[in-house]
Design a protein around this motif. Structure first.
Motif, PDB file in Angstrom:
ATOM      1  N   TRP B 127       0.835  -1.203   0.000  1.00  0.00           N
ATOM      2  CA  TRP B 127       0.000   0.000   0.000  1.00  0.00           C
ATOM      3  C   TRP B 127       0.866   1.247   0.000  1.00  0.00           C
ATOM      4  N   GLU B 130      -0.560   7.298  -0.237  1.00  0.00           N
ATOM      5  CA  GLU B 130      -1.720   7.929  -0.863  1.00  0.00           C
ATOM      6  C   GLU B 130      -2.947   7.033  -0.752  1.00  0.00           C
ATOM      7  N   GLU B 131      -2.752   5.749  -1.004  1.00  0.00           N
ATOM      8  CA  GLU B 131      -3.863   4.791  -0.907  1.00  0.00           C
ATOM      9  C   GLU B 131      -4.355   4.675   0.536  1.00  0.00           C
ATOM     10  N   TYR B 133      -4.168   6.907   2.904  1.00  0.00           N
ATOM     11  CA  TYR B 133      -4.829   8.145   3.334  1.00  0.00           C
ATOM     12  C   TYR B 133      -6.294   8.190   2.902  1.00  0.00           C
ATOM     13  N   LYS B 134      -6.677   7.378   1.909  1.00  0.00           N
ATOM     14  CA  LYS B 134      -8.060   7.387   1.421  1.00  0.00           C
ATOM     15  C   LYS B 134      -8.992   6.584   2.320  1.00  0.00           C
ATOM     16  N   GLN B 137     -10.831   7.559   8.575  1.00  0.00           N
ATOM     17  CA  GLN B 137      -9.976   7.765   9.752  1.00  0.00           C
ATOM     18  C   GLN B 137     -10.803   8.201  10.959  1.00  0.00           C
ATOM     19  N   THR B 159      -6.613   5.031  10.713  1.00  0.00           N
ATOM     20  CA  THR B 159      -7.580   3.991  10.381  1.00  0.00           C
ATOM     21  C   THR B 159      -7.526   2.867  11.407  1.00  0.00           C
TER      22      THR B 159
END
Lengths: 215, 261
Positions: B127, B130-131, B133-134, B137, B159
């Protein structure tokens, strides 16, 4: 004739046994638990000092010559091993102390007048240690007090160890940081007690003897 | 011990000789050797037993520590939440803490970094930041408690690990999630699965609403408010779902492995 002699003999043996029993100042269970507690306490205090040194609450640390464990990890291993000995031994002591009535008979009542009078007598060197089966009021106060401190130090220790799982206990002490101070001051009280206790036991050697051989 | 003494060369200072010998050992061994020696010394003083006996004392302590792992796992309540605090309670400045100085802390370039996922998972893809952070959270303000005794309240956002484990199809019947990190000398730490699945256990990307700074573990740390600080790895490079106990940086040196709070 012979039966009378026999029953006489039996009676005198009984009387002798009773006299011996009466002379027992510290019963075997008290002695065993006392020395086990002393051993566990020394381990807990010395390893506790090692743990304290990793993050001192005050502006001093304990000399490595009187700490146990060599480093924080070693101190923690000792502390969390000796705690079982201390807790199990302590619980047996509390259970037997209550069940046998020893606490009630030996430690109660504690009156203000009694404590003041005996303190005065002790300070003027007039306090008698003739009958070791009876504690004076200063002893009663200190022995009852140290039992309470012993309970509080274990509870505050649990509060520091498990501030999430036992969070109500931790909250009772005013939170994690406050529980650390409570734990420390209980240690200080126990160390102060031990100093006085050992000095007095040495000054009245027959009391030390009673705690070793019972009479 | 007697035999050892005879082997020493007369006129040579024993303590200096020992010091030299210790210096030639690798760092970790040295640390454990010293710690062992010191605790042995104290025990010898206390009981008057000789050194061979005390080695079994060290073994005994290890066994009790394992027993304590079991007791703590038994005490662990997955529904017990770590107490949370208002933002005003956050400790400022929040301490930097490691076995190295801040200058030696890993410097990780976001674009070069990928989280590796290994072991008993369905999807082993790596991962990018950027991935990650999507993913959704959540924020927590909890108390970080160090094994040394001090504590500090911080704000962590990220997360929930259990959500991520679900996404990658982890076998949550496995015993551990094992983390490997970028710290110097290679930090790693095992986390028991029940703690990994705790609602507050988090893959942390932010501290105090800002991107996690280098001092606190950029790009990702694992926040476990039900564990002592050293069980909260920083600078995480990989996670492995496994049934094997793979040890940890501090755990191997003697810190209790469960170390729950």
């Amino acid at each position: 004739m012979s039966s009378i002699a026999a029953s006489d003999e039996q009676a005198s043996t009984k009387a002798a046994a009773k006299a011996t029993r009466a002379k027992v100042i510290q019963p075997a269970w008290v002695r065993a638990l006392h020395w086990t507690n002393a051993f566990a306490m020394v381990l807990m205090i010395m390893s506790g000092w090692q743990i304290y040194n990793a993050s001192p609450l005050f502006g001093f640390t304990f000399s490595s010559s009187i700490t146990l464990g060599g480093w924080l990890g070693g101190g923690l291993l000792w502390h969390f091993a000796a705690m079982w000995l201390l807790m199990v031994n302590g619980l047996i002591y509390l259970a037997l102390g209550l069940a046998t009535g020893r606490f009630r008979k030996k430690l109660l009542p504690i009156t203000r007048e009694g404590v003041l009078a005996d303190t005065k007598a002790a300070l003027t060197g007039k306090l008698s240690h003739e009958d070791l089966t009876k504690y004076n009021y200063v002893q009663k106060l200190l022995y009852a007090g140290i039992i309470v401190v012993g309970i509080v130090i274990v509870l505050s220790g649990l509060a520091i160890w498990k501030p999430v799982q036992l969070q109500y206990l931790t909250a009772m002490f005013g939170g994690y940081e406050a529980a650390r101070y409570v734990h420390f001051f209980c240690m200080a009280a126990i160390v102060a007690f031990m100093v006085v206790h050992v000095v007095l036991a040495l000054l009245v050697p027959k009391s030390l003897r009673a705690m070793i051989v019972g009479r | 011990m007697g035999r050892l003494r005879n082997l020493l060369i007369p006129g040579v200072d024993k303590s200096l000789l020992l010091k030299d010998a210790v210096k030639t050992m690798p760092d970790l061994t040295r640390r454990r050797f010293i710690s062992g020696g010191a605790s042995l010394g104290a025990l010898t003083l206390l009981t008057g037993c000789d050194v061979t006996d005390s080695f079994s004392a060290e073994e005994m302590l290890k066994q009790v520590s394992k027993f304590n792992d079991g007791v703590q796992a038994w005490m662990f309540n997955p529904d017990a939440m770590a107490p949370t605090f208002p933002e005003s309670a956050i400790t400022k400045p929040f301490p930097f803490n490691a076995y190295y100085s801040l200058d030696e802390a890993p410097e990780i370039e976001a674009k070069d970094w990928k989280l590796e996922v290994r072991g008993l998972v369905e999807n082993k893809k790596s991962w990018t930041l950027e991935e990650l952070y999507k993913l959704p959270q959540v924020k927590q303000v909890t108390r970080h408690i160090c094994v040394e005794g001090w504590s500090a309240i911080g704000s962590w956002t990220g997360t929930p690990l259990r959500d991520f484990l679900k996404i990658v199809g982890a076998d949550t019947r496995a015993k551990y999630v094992w983390f490997q990190c970028a710290d110097k000398d290679g930090y790693n730490s095992p986390l028991d699965m029940r703690s990994a699945l705790h609602a507050q256990t988090q893959m942390t990307f932010k501290f105090g609403d800002e991107i996690l700074p280098r001092a606190y573990g950029f790009p990702m740390k694992i926040r476990v408010p039900t564990k002592l600080g050293f069980k909260n790895p920083k600078y995480v490079l990989s996670m492995e779902v496994t049934n094997d106990y793979k040890g940890g940086f501090w755990e191997d040196q003697g810190y209790n492995s469960f170390s729950g709070s």
